[in-house]
Design an enzyme around this catalytic site. Structure first.
Site, PDB file in Angstrom:
ATOM      1  N   ARG A 199      18.311  -0.683  -5.412  1.00  0.00           N
ATOM      2  CA  ARG A 199      18.705   0.474  -6.220  1.00  0.00           C
ATOM      3  C   ARG A 199      19.977   1.132  -5.700  1.00  0.00           C
ATOM      4  O   ARG A 199      20.711   1.760  -6.452  1.00  0.00           O
ATOM      5  CB  ARG A 199      17.584   1.520  -6.216  1.00  0.00           C
ATOM      6  CG  ARG A 199      16.303   1.091  -6.891  1.00  0.00           C
ATOM      7  CD  ARG A 199      15.329   2.266  -6.910  1.00  0.00           C
ATOM      8  NE  ARG A 199      14.006   1.886  -7.380  1.00  0.00           N
ATOM      9  CZ  ARG A 199      13.658   1.798  -8.656  1.00  0.00           C
ATOM     10  NH1 ARG A 199      14.555   2.049  -9.592  1.00  0.00           N
ATOM     11  NH2 ARG A 199      12.429   1.456  -9.001  1.00  0.00           N
TER      12      ARG A 199
ATOM     13  N   GLY B  57       1.711 -13.200   6.861  1.00  0.00           N
ATOM     14  CA  GLY B  57       1.567 -13.843   8.162  1.00  0.00           C
ATOM     15  C   GLY B  57       2.456 -13.203   9.204  1.00  0.00           C
ATOM     16  O   GLY B  57       3.206 -12.265   8.912  1.00  0.00           O
TER      17      GLY B  57
ATOM     18  N   SER C 287       5.457 -12.473  10.954  1.00  0.00           N
ATOM     19  CA  SER C 287       6.858 -12.767  10.615  1.00  0.00           C
ATOM     20  C   SER C 287       7.733 -11.534  10.808  1.00  0.00           C
ATOM     21  O   SER C 287       8.000 -10.807   9.850  1.00  0.00           O
ATOM     22  CB  SER C 287       6.956 -13.265   9.166  1.00  0.00           C
ATOM     23  OG  SER C 287       6.184 -12.454   8.292  1.00  0.00           O
TER      24      SER C 287
ATOM     25  N   LYS D 227      -4.039  -4.799   9.035  1.00  0.00           N
ATOM     26  CA  LYS D 227      -3.612  -4.944  10.434  1.00  0.00           C
ATOM     27  C   LYS D 227      -2.677  -3.818  10.857  1.00  0.00           C
ATOM     28  O   LYS D 227      -2.588  -3.492  12.048  1.00  0.00           O
ATOM     29  CB  LYS D 227      -2.965  -6.315  10.655  1.00  0.00           C
ATOM     30  CG  LYS D 227      -1.821  -6.667   9.701  1.00  0.00           C
ATOM     31  CD  LYS D 227      -0.457  -6.243  10.172  1.00  0.00           C
ATOM     32  CE  LYS D 227       0.611  -6.581   9.158  1.00  0.00           C
ATOM     33  NZ  LYS D 227       1.961  -6.166   9.582  1.00  0.00           N
TER      34      LYS D 227
ATOM     35  N   ASP E 298      -1.066 -12.339  12.086  1.00  0.00           N
ATOM     36  CA  ASP E 298      -0.274 -11.157  11.735  1.00  0.00           C
ATOM     37  C   ASP E 298      -0.671  -9.961  12.594  1.00  0.00           C
ATOM     38  O   ASP E 298       0.174  -9.162  13.017  1.00  0.00           O
ATOM     39  CB  ASP E 298      -0.475 -10.839  10.253  1.00  0.00           C
ATOM     40  CG  ASP E 298       0.708 -10.102   9.647  1.00  0.00           C
ATOM     41  OD1 ASP E 298       1.666  -9.812  10.376  1.00  0.00           O
ATOM     42  OD2 ASP E 298       0.667  -9.823   8.440  1.00  0.00           O
TER      43      ASP E 298
ATOM     44  N   ASN F  64       4.647   0.154  13.176  1.00  0.00           N
ATOM     45  CA  ASN F  64       3.319   0.758  13.241  1.00  0.00           C
ATOM     46  C   ASN F  64       2.882   0.992  14.678  1.00  0.00           C
ATOM     47  O   ASN F  64       2.327   2.041  15.007  1.00  0.00           O
ATOM     48  CB  ASN F  64       2.315  -0.130  12.500  1.00  0.00           C
ATOM     49  CG  ASN F  64       2.596  -0.193  11.015  1.00  0.00           C
ATOM     50  OD1 ASN F  64       2.234   0.697  10.259  1.00  0.00           O
ATOM     51  ND2 ASN F  64       3.265  -1.261  10.575  1.00  0.00           N
TER      52      ASN F  64
END
Length: 334
Positions: free
Chosen positions: A33, A137, A139, A192, A245, A257
């Protein structure tokens, strides 16, 4: 067969996969955007979050979604979970879904409790399931950009769609494993992030590797229990979409996180921690949705519940830790 791919979302994760697909020989048009970001990508041929990475010539950019969709044989999205509905609503206004749509984001929508794949089906209708795919997964975007070896899973309801997506993404270093349990793949990637916040809190208090490994193991148990009750295969959560993950997110120095949890342990409020990170921390929003769903279905998820209470009920972190440590030690697999 080489694809013409519309890639929606040019954050660090979206850019890393768009770059991978272009380097794999596909023609990719990246959409965002933000016109200023698109201009920088187009003119300087560098992403502001990864200025050391040169952009291949077959990766172009636009801020007009209809231009990105022109001639596309595949659509890939890489926006935040909060941005999923507005982006797909915009997409629906421009096209009926007749080519694969690959979801690469991880999260659960607030208020509705829908997985991102379920948002797509709500917007495009159930027949669109034949075109839907989900990539997840372990990554980390920066490692994907550097071409480091990486293993992920791709899931789809339609075997032909699965084969087409698998073929598009597979490279010598980006290993893509098929998995038919799309809901399990989606849930593993979403849940996760909440456990990673708990691991970050553990890091912040310097509880050590033993405590963190315990959180990861018991966290996986929570995720698997939740997903199984939701109709997913337990084995999906034991693989790349779950355990893989989870490990990467909880142990990586690049995990937003985990960093968020660490900042909480250091005394920052949730809002202060989000501001300091400066990017979306999906686990904050997933904690709320997961807690609501778990409460409705009476699923015992003590780690997830503790994170939720710290974020949304002002539970003192030390008190939350004490409550977890005082729980009964039941038979491990019950």
């Amino acid at each position: 067969m080489k694809e013409t791919i519309a890639y929606l979302g040019m954050g660090m994760w979206g850019f890393s996969l768009a770059n991978l697909l272009a380097n794999n020989g596909h023609r990719v048009v990246g959409w965002a955007r933000n016109p200023a970001l698109i201009e920088q990508l187009s003119v300087q041929r560098r992403h502001p979050a990864a200025p050391h990475i040169s952009i291949p010539q077959n990766l172009s950019f636009t801020s007009h979604m209809e231009e990105a969709l022109d001639g596309a044989t595949m659509i890939v999205e890489g926006v935040t979970s909060a941005g999923m509905r507005p982006v797909l609503t915009q997409l629906k206004a421009l096209t009926e879904l007749r080519v694969p749509l690959v979801i690469t984001s991880k999260g659960i929508e607030q208020n509705t409790g829908l997985l991102l794949s379920e948002i797509a089906l709500e917007i495009f209708g159930r027949p669109a399931a034949q075109h839907l795919g989900y990539l997840s997964g372990p990554s980390i975007a920066s490692e994907v950009l550097r071409g480091c070896p990486c293993s992920v899973v791709i899931s789809a309801y339609n075997p032909d769609t699965l084969k087409q997506i698998h073929r598009a993404f597979l490279t010598p270093t980006f290993r893509v494993y098929p998995n038919s349990d799309l809901k399990g793949v989606a849930l593993g990637g979403a849940l996760k992030n909440v456990i990673a916040i708990a691991c970050g809190i553990s890091d912040g208090f310097r509880f050590g590797d033993n405590a963190k490994s315990g959180l990861v193991t018991r966290g996986l148990h929570e995720i698997r229990k939740f997903a199984t009750i939701m109709g997913c295969r337990p084995d999906t959560l034991n693989g790349l979409a779950g355990l893989g993950d989870l490990c990467t997110t909880c142990f990586s120095a690049f995990s937003r996180n985990t960093l968020f949890g660490k900042l909480l342990a250091e005394g920052l409020t949730p809002e202060q921690a989000k501001t300091k990170i400066g990017m979306v921390v999906e686990g904050v929003y997933t904690a709320l949705s997961a807690h609501q769903i778990a409460t409705h279905h009476r699923i015992d998820m003590p780690i997830t519940t503790s994170v939720y209470r710290v974020l949304y009920e002002n539970l003192d972190i030390q008190e939350g830790i004490a409550q977890l440590l005082q729980r009964d030690t039941k038979e491990e697999y019950l």
